[in-house]
Design a protein around this motif. Structure first.
Motif, PDB file in Angstrom:
ATOM      1  N   LEU A 115       2.118   5.487   5.306  1.00 37.23           N
ATOM      2  CA  LEU A 115       1.134   5.527   6.386  1.00 37.23           C
ATOM      3  C   LEU A 115       0.732   6.984   6.582  1.00 37.23           C
ATOM      4  O   LEU A 115       1.580   7.839   6.859  1.00 37.23           O
TER       5      LEU A 115
ATOM      6  N   SER B  12      -8.943   5.900  -3.493  1.00 33.19           N
ATOM      7  CA  SER B  12      -8.882   4.677  -4.300  1.00 33.19           C
ATOM      8  C   SER B  12      -9.403   4.892  -5.709  1.00 33.19           C
ATOM      9  O   SER B  12      -9.069   4.125  -6.612  1.00 33.19           O
TER      10      SER B  12
ATOM     11  N   VAL C  90      -5.884   2.527  -1.196  1.00 29.97           N
ATOM     12  CA  VAL C  90      -5.913   2.332   0.252  1.00 29.97           C
ATOM     13  C   VAL C  90      -5.775   0.832   0.507  1.00 29.97           C
ATOM     14  O   VAL C  90      -6.608   0.039   0.081  1.00 29.97           O
ATOM     15  N   LEU C  91      -4.701   0.460   1.191  1.00 28.62           N
ATOM     16  CA  LEU C  91      -4.463  -0.948   1.490  1.00 28.62           C
ATOM     17  C   LEU C  91      -5.067  -1.365   2.822  1.00 28.62           C
ATOM     18  O   LEU C  91      -5.530  -2.496   2.972  1.00 28.62           O
ATOM     19  N   GLU C  92      -5.018  -0.460   3.785  1.00 26.70           N
ATOM     20  CA  GLU C  92      -5.467  -0.791   5.137  1.00 26.70           C
ATOM     21  C   GLU C  92      -5.969   0.474   5.804  1.00 26.70           C
ATOM     22  O   GLU C  92      -5.419   1.549   5.602  1.00 26.70           O
ATOM     23  N   ALA C  93      -7.024   0.327   6.584  1.00 21.37           N
ATOM     24  CA  ALA C  93      -7.545   1.445   7.363  1.00 21.37           C
ATOM     25  C   ALA C  93      -7.378   1.123   8.839  1.00 21.37           C
ATOM     26  O   ALA C  93      -7.778   0.047   9.302  1.00 21.37           O
ATOM     27  N   TYR C  94      -6.756   2.027   9.543  1.00 22.95           N
ATOM     28  CA  TYR C  94      -6.567   1.928  10.985  1.00 22.95           C
ATOM     29  C   TYR C  94      -7.363   3.052  11.628  1.00 22.95           C
ATOM     30  O   TYR C  94      -7.786   3.984  10.932  1.00 22.95           O
TER      31      TYR C  94
ATOM     32  N   LEU D 213      -4.445   5.714   7.494  1.00 21.67           N
ATOM     33  CA  LEU D 213      -4.616   4.877   6.309  1.00 21.67           C
ATOM     34  C   LEU D 213      -3.252   4.468   5.783  1.00 21.67           C
ATOM     35  O   LEU D 213      -2.317   5.263   5.793  1.00 21.67           O
ATOM     36  N   MET D 214      -3.147   3.228   5.315  1.00 20.49           N
ATOM     37  CA  MET D 214      -1.944   2.767   4.642  1.00 20.49           C
ATOM     38  C   MET D 214      -2.226   2.820   3.150  1.00 20.49           C
ATOM     39  O   MET D 214      -3.158   2.190   2.662  1.00 20.49           O
TER      40      MET D 214
ATOM     41  N   HIS E 130      -0.855   2.736  -0.990  1.00 21.95           N
ATOM     42  CA  HIS E 130       0.128   2.354  -1.999  1.00 21.95           C
ATOM     43  C   HIS E 130       0.092   3.468  -3.026  1.00 21.95           C
ATOM     44  O   HIS E 130      -0.959   3.772  -3.593  1.00 21.95           O
TER      45      HIS E 130
END
Length: 170
Positions: free
Chosen positions: A96, A115, A122-126, A130-131, A133
């Motif tokens: 994270l 990416s 990037v798996l997830e954007a908050y 960023l989350m 891998h």
């Protein structure tokens, strides 16, 4: 250009004229003039709002970003190739990463850059985070990944950011 006090964007008029001529299927003086007239009328009657994508191009920052991005592509590709050819499972982690910018445009450019580079996704954007891998970096590399992303974010803002974006990173 202004017509009766209203701004008419000439590139949009040219585009609409091109579409007009294409739809008629024949390039003639009448079709071109009709396309220009239609484009002028449409853009005058239906003005588009002025949109600011929040991106500015800074040539020196862009050159630094592109050079660093190219180097990162080469080193990351070599790292992933090594782990693909190496027997066993490659090291992989989820990290994270906080972001300092609140600009959606800057966040998207950072996400695309991350990416695009092999070995990160990037798996997830908050909001402001960023989350990721991360592949091919052995050991606990969370702090190193966070530092790398912070440096990337600074280069992206230096290349494409507005004054407000730059102030957020100070």
């Amino acid at each position: 250009m202004r017509i009766f006090g209203r701004r008419v964007p000439l590139p949009l008029v040219a585009w609409l004229a091109l579409v007009w001529v294409t739809l008629w299927g024949e390039v003639s003086a009448g079709n071109v003039l009709g396309g220009v007239a239609a484009g002028l009328v449409v853009t005058w009657l239906l003005p588009l709002p002025v949109l600011d994508p929040g991106i500015r191009i800074h040539p020196a920052g862009l050159v630094r970003f592109l050079l660093w991005f190219g180097w990162d592509m080469v080193t990351s590709t070599a790292r992933v190739v090594f782990w693909v050819a190496h027997p066993g499972r490659p090291p992989a982690q989820f990290v994270l990463v906080p972001l300092r910018t609140s600009s959606e445009a800057m966040t998207v450019i950072v996400m695309v850059a991350l990416s695009t580079v092999p070995g990160s996704l990037v798996l997830e954007a908050y909001p402001r985070a960023l989350m990721l891998h991360v592949l091919g970096r052995p050991g606990d590399v969370a702090d190193a990944v966070r530092a790398d992303v912070a440096a990337l974010e600074a280069r992206v803002v230096a290349a494409f950011g507005t004054r407000r974006d730059r102030k957020e990173l100070e």
